[in-house]
Design a protein around this motif. Sequence first.
Motif, PDB file in Angstrom:
ATOM      1  N   GLU B 104       0.843  -1.186   0.000  1.00 45.03           N
ATOM      2  CA  GLU B 104       0.000   0.000   0.000  1.00 45.03           C
ATOM      3  C   GLU B 104       0.884   1.244   0.000  1.00 45.03           C
ATOM      4  O   GLU B 104       1.813   1.350   0.786  1.00 45.03           O
ATOM      5  N   VAL B 105       0.607   2.184  -0.895  1.00 45.27           N
ATOM      6  CA  VAL B 105       1.395   3.404  -0.985  1.00 45.27           C
ATOM      7  C   VAL B 105       0.495   4.589  -0.660  1.00 45.27           C
ATOM      8  O   VAL B 105      -0.602   4.700  -1.197  1.00 45.27           O
ATOM      9  N   LEU B 106       0.956   5.457   0.237  1.00 48.77           N
ATOM     10  CA  LEU B 106       0.156   6.603   0.654  1.00 48.77           C
ATOM     11  C   LEU B 106       0.741   7.893   0.101  1.00 48.77           C
ATOM     12  O   LEU B 106       1.940   7.985  -0.177  1.00 48.77           O
ATOM     13  N   THR B 107      -0.095   8.915  -0.036  1.00 50.30           N
ATOM     14  CA  THR B 107       0.414  10.251  -0.339  1.00 50.30           C
ATOM     15  C   THR B 107       1.055  10.805   0.934  1.00 50.30           C
ATOM     16  O   THR B 107       0.732  10.375   2.039  1.00 50.30           O
ATOM     17  N   PRO B 108       1.968  11.782   0.795  1.00 53.09           N
ATOM     18  CA  PRO B 108       2.550  12.407   1.992  1.00 53.09           C
ATOM     19  C   PRO B 108       1.468  12.954   2.925  1.00 53.09           C
ATOM     20  O   PRO B 108       1.567  12.813   4.136  1.00 53.09           O
ATOM     21  N   ARG B 109       0.443  13.532   2.345  1.00 50.17           N
ATOM     22  CA  ARG B 109      -0.614  14.139   3.160  1.00 50.17           C
ATOM     23  C   ARG B 109      -1.383  13.092   3.966  1.00 50.17           C
ATOM     24  O   ARG B 109      -1.871  13.382   5.061  1.00 50.17           O
ATOM     25  N   ARG B 148       4.594   7.975  -1.519  1.00 48.83           N
ATOM     26  CA  ARG B 148       5.042   8.478  -2.814  1.00 48.83           C
ATOM     27  C   ARG B 148       4.541   9.906  -3.009  1.00 48.83           C
ATOM     28  O   ARG B 148       3.365  10.190  -2.861  1.00 48.83           O
ATOM     29  N   ILE B 149       5.467  10.786  -3.355  1.00 48.90           N
ATOM     30  CA  ILE B 149       5.116  12.186  -3.611  1.00 48.90           C
ATOM     31  C   ILE B 149       4.488  12.277  -4.993  1.00 48.90           C
ATOM     32  O   ILE B 149       5.059  11.770  -5.958  1.00 48.90           O
ATOM     33  N   PRO B 150       3.315  12.895  -5.114  1.00 47.95           N
ATOM     34  CA  PRO B 150       2.705  13.016  -6.437  1.00 47.95           C
ATOM     35  C   PRO B 150       3.551  13.923  -7.341  1.00 47.95           C
ATOM     36  O   PRO B 150       3.945  15.013  -6.923  1.00 47.95           O
ATOM     37  N   VAL B 151       3.849  13.448  -8.518  1.00 44.77           N
ATOM     38  CA  VAL B 151       4.635  14.231  -9.475  1.00 44.77           C
ATOM     39  C   VAL B 151       3.974  14.185 -10.848  1.00 44.77           C
ATOM     40  O   VAL B 151       3.075  13.384 -11.088  1.00 44.77           O
ATOM     41  N   GLU B 170       5.194  18.573   4.914  1.00 43.47           N
ATOM     42  CA  GLU B 170       3.937  17.880   5.204  1.00 43.47           C
ATOM     43  C   GLU B 170       3.917  17.395   6.657  1.00 43.47           C
ATOM     44  O   GLU B 170       2.874  17.384   7.297  1.00 43.47           O
TER      45      GLU B 170
END
Lengths: 261, 261
Positions: B104-109, B148-151, B170
């Motif tokens: 599972e991968v989360l956004t930094p937020r 994972r940072i959204p890019v 964050e």
Amino acid sequence: MKTPEVAENPVNLTKCLQNVRVVLSHTSHPGNIGAAARAMKTMGLEQLYLINPRTFPDAQADAMASSAADVLQNAVVCSTLDEALQGVVLVAGMSARVRDISQEVLTPRAAMPLLVEQALQQPVALLFGTEMSGLTNDELARCQVMVRIPVSPSYTSLNLAAAVQLISYELRLAAGLGEYAAPLLSPAPAEQVERFFVHLEQALHDIEFLHSKHSTKLMQKLRRLYSRARLEQEEINILRGILTLSTEYHGKLKQQAKDKA
Amino acid sequence: MKTPEVAENPVNLTKCLQNVRVVLSHTSHPGNIGAAARAMKTMGLEQLYLINPRTFPDAQADAMASSAADVLQNAVVCSTLDEALQGVVLVAGMSARVRDISQEVLTPRAAMPLLVEQALQQPVALLFGTEMSGLTNDELARCQVMVRIPVSPSYTSLNLAAAVQLISYELRLAAGLGEYAAPLLSPAPAEQVERFFVHLEQALHDIEFLHSKHSTKLMQKLRRLYSRARLEQEEINILRGILTLSTEYHGKLKQQAKDKA
């Protein structure tokens, strides 16, 4: 901020980022210009305007830009603020410190949705001052929105390119482009999880780890552990495979002992 | 995530940031280590751990750290991941790309509140891999949380120190330290605004800009403009001062014309 139609259309949102120009005023270090270009590009921004940069173009800018060389090549070098803001309908200025002028200052998270909303239709600008002293009073007077990045009171010295990175990131998120197709956890359905717990309890009895007296409490603890992990189907299959082999092995040992006796 | 007691106590939250260590594994460029130290310090993070950095200490790291030299000086150089993670109860790994491993991968937020909650009591780590290839599979296996940072899909190459900057930011916001005492707008109370509009309408009649026939529609437009700006008391005073002088001047001109006639 966004109409449902827009929110469902990432093409519009990507286009909206093309309406955002990053304006760097009188930047001293070419490395910062390059790093800012790279920061912008990772977040989908491409319009770079430079007002009287001390050194540009420059090898150090190129090096720091990495593969964002196109952003540097397309950068518009201006000699005045008027030139850099031509056609822009909303200017957000980055302020590092509290000013005498009593102007409302927003956090990036509060301000960027305003920029996105406007950029859906018309060009907007993010205005960054020099590394040493930030925006001049004349530049501040041209901003409709003031933005300050929250920093630690004991060390407020954010690098220029780092500020561009943070603001571009918040802008991307405000545009609704902060989500990605990620491999999410696919937890197994309840009945599969229950079958695992039944199997686990039976196996722990078989290998004589569990004795009826203590089994309830121990099973509760094991349930807590595995529930927290939210087991996927494949993981249940692996664990049940281990249980099956463990009990078989244990069964064979018992049989051997019986045969010998 | 936070109990009200904690949320009201910024001392606890600042202390919680001291429980967060930034672990950089096998960093190639010393400049990135320095820039990461600066990025951390602006957001209130100070615990830097370096696993086998290629060059450290280094003049370029010092230069990029600016006044975050203390973070570099106190950095813990380790030869193994085990060493860097000693005492840590939660490890968040930064992943730049989708992996084969279904994790599972989360956004930094989404992820940083989990780190903050844990750091209120025990040490946690943010683990960053090398500039070229990110985290190894062995390092990934030690992470309980993947971030994972959204890019931008068209350019995903975030600089290491820029990633440290975004994650630290964050984290600071998740700790509730993203607000600041800013000079907010202090709009004037309704009755003062109304008195201004009455004055404005009267003045515009006096100088014969308004004629009763069109006055309602024009006043609506002017109301719209000034309402949007949310006038402060001082601004109302300035505007009313201008109105007073304008009508006086106009009155005098009319009197002169009358006297001459």
